[in-house]
Design an enzyme around this catalytic site. Structure first.
Site, mmCIF file in Angstrom:
data_model
loop_
_atom_site.group_PDB
_atom_site.id
_atom_site.type_symbol
_atom_site.label_atom_id
_atom_site.label_comp_id
_atom_site.label_asym_id
_atom_site.label_seq_id
_atom_site.Cartn_x
_atom_site.Cartn_y
_atom_site.Cartn_z
ATOM 1 N N ALA A 162 -3.042 11.058 -4.125
ATOM 2 C CA ALA A 162 -3.683 10.104 -3.228
ATOM 3 C C ALA A 162 -3.960 10.624 -1.824
ATOM 4 C CB ALA A 162 -2.810 8.851 -3.126
ATOM 5 N N PRO A 203 -5.264 12.591 1.437
ATOM 6 C CA PRO A 203 -4.792 11.913 2.655
ATOM 7 C C PRO A 203 -5.014 10.411 2.695
ATOM 8 C CG PRO A 203 -6.878 12.961 3.097
ATOM 9 C CD PRO A 203 -6.514 13.335 1.676
ATOM 10 N N GLY A 232 -7.982 8.204 1.770
ATOM 11 C CA GLY A 232 -9.209 7.428 1.920
ATOM 12 C C GLY A 232 -9.456 6.480 0.771
ATOM 13 N N ASP A 280 5.654 14.710 -8.083
ATOM 14 C CA ASP A 280 4.689 15.518 -8.825
ATOM 15 C C ASP A 280 4.232 14.712 -10.038
ATOM 16 O OD1 ASP A 280 3.282 17.348 -10.360
ATOM 17 O OD2 ASP A 280 4.737 18.965 -10.090
ATOM 18 N N ASP A 336 -8.021 11.260 -8.531
ATOM 19 C CA ASP A 336 -8.837 12.171 -7.715
ATOM 20 C C ASP A 336 -8.124 13.514 -7.777
ATOM 21 O OD1 ASP A 336 -10.547 13.349 -5.949
ATOM 22 O OD2 ASP A 336 -9.810 12.309 -4.180
ATOM 23 N N CYS A 364 -14.004 16.695 -6.348
ATOM 24 C CA CYS A 364 -15.031 17.098 -5.380
ATOM 25 C C CYS A 364 -15.410 18.564 -5.644
ATOM 26 C CB CYS A 364 -14.563 16.898 -3.950
ATOM 27 S SG CYS A 364 -13.003 17.695 -3.525
#
Length: 412
Positions: free
Chosen positions: A233, A235, A237, A279, A295, A348
């Site tokens: 998660a 930083p 956003g 982890d 993510d 990303c």
């Protein structure tokens, strides 16, 4: 030597570039190590020099090679200093005399005459960089037909995107901040804005988040008090988006340092989440979740507009290692979904191995992304996934490269 104005910033930039190109470190990590202690203006200058050098590295090298009789080795200090000197003249509009004064000092005891001669030859010749950066050959080969539009998007650093806590106030913040909006809950501003000085920052009305990075959480919709697990998660956003959308969020990350920043964002915005330092490959939840947002850790090549180091330090080995880690995380996350629950996977990255080529998690059903769920100008692919890259939405200022997929657990 220390009295030469601007030398400290150039020294830091040189060390940052060495860390990226020779040791494969990230530019962010190198900046934290070598720009520490500089004034804010010097730190910004060091980052700008290093960033523009990496963004235009192939073209800077071509200019240097056109003005040297013998080819300088890639890791030779004179080549690195010349790259920086040319980046300052051609990209940062630094006067040549200031570039020479600081650049040659970096070669104290070394081949100053060579660097001075090459630099002066190119400036007097009226040399220039091309309109679009040339990608490294291996990168262009990996990205195929998308390489051209992506390269064009790299010519300038990206604008500043803000995600709003209250989507209903989008037009208010567009007007107050003087920006534009690509979707409800989003405001885009020109780059170079001092974030902490903007209206609404101290009050926690928004946070900085690239527009593409906001899309995965949007695909989960309103929470209405349901439980969601935000894996990897920090930083934070996407966690803030989910909390603002009414989800009961559990935010998990193994980096305690990055979680500290996440908690700061929670405090500033007044939003709530359960924060877990663990982890994901070892942690086991005590309950299932109605939704999971993964993510996943990735090569981050989709952030090349703001992190041009990824063009030079990410290779096939790193891509394969990340793809393996992502598959393991997907397998675990799939087991933690409640019947009928939704899993959104995002990276990303521009690499298909980290996105489109991942197999469907065992036991889950496809939940294709629909065109009507996406902002104007973006469409799902034929399989119902979403691929963005920096070459998209060029008239609006572009966006980061992401791949997003969605699945659902069978009903009970």
């Amino acid at each position: 030597m220390a009295k030469i104005q601007g030398l400290a910033a150039r020294t830091a930039a040189l060390r940052m570039l060495d860390a990226v190109l020779r040791r494969g470190e990230t530019l962010d990590l190198a900046e934290g190590q070598f720009a520490k202690g500089l004034t804010p203006s010097d730190r910004g200058l060091a980052r700008a020099i290093a960033g523009e050098t990496l963004r235009w590295l192939v073209d800077l090298d071509a200019l240097i090679d056109s003005a040297t009789k013998d080819v300088l080795p890639d890791d030779a200090k004179p080549r690195m200093v010349l790259r920086m000197m040319l980046a300052q003249v051609f990209r940062l509009a630094t006067p040549p005399h200031a570039v020479i004064a600081t650049g040659l000092e970096l070669l104290s005891g070394g081949p100053r005459r060579l660097a001075h001669g090459v630099f002066s030859t190119l400036v007097k010749r009226g040399a220039a960089l091309p309109p679009v950066p040339t990608l490294p050959a291996a990168v262009a080969s990996r990205w195929g037909e998308r390489a051209g539009p992506i390269a064009a998007a790299l010519a300038e650093p990206p604008p500043l995107d803000l995600a709003l806590k209250n989507w209903k106030e989008t037009q208010r913040w567009v007007a107050e901040l003087g920006g534009v909006s690509l979707a409800p809950g989003h405001v885009r501003l020109a780059r170079g804005t001092a974030v902490e000085r903007l209206a609404g920052f101290q009050q926690g009305e928004w946070w900085v988040q690239d527009f593409a990075a906001s899309l995965p959480a949007r695909l989960l919709g309103e929470g209405n008090g349901r439980r969601v697990l935000d894996l990897c998660a920090a930083p934070g956003g996407k966690m803030l988006q989910l909390a603002a959308a009414g989800w009961q969020v559990t935010a998990l990350d193994k980096s305690v340092k990055r979680l500290d920043r996440l908690v700061e964002n929670l405090d500033r915005t007044g939003l709530a989440a359960e924060v877990v330092a663990a982890d994901a490959l070892a942690w086991e939840p005590t309950r299932q979740f109605e939704a999971i947002l993964l993510d996943a850790p990735c090569t981050a090549t989709g952030t090349c507009r703001r992190n041009p180091d990824v063009l030079h330090r990410v290779h096939a080995r790193q891509i394969a290692e990340m793809a393996e880690l992502q598959e393991r995380l997907l397998e675990r996350a799939a087991r933690w979904l409640a019947p009928g629950g939704t899993l959104v996977y995002a990276v990303c990255s521009l690499e298909p191995e980290e996105g489109e080529r991942h197999p469907k998690p065992e036991g889950l059903l496809p939940a294709p992304i629909r065109a009507e769920e996406l902002p104007a100008g973006l469409l799902p692919d034929s399989e119902g996934g979403l691929r963005t890259d920096p070459g998209m939405l060029p008239d609006a200022g572009g966006l980061d490269g992401f791949f997003v997929a969605r699945w659902r657990a069978p009903p009970a």
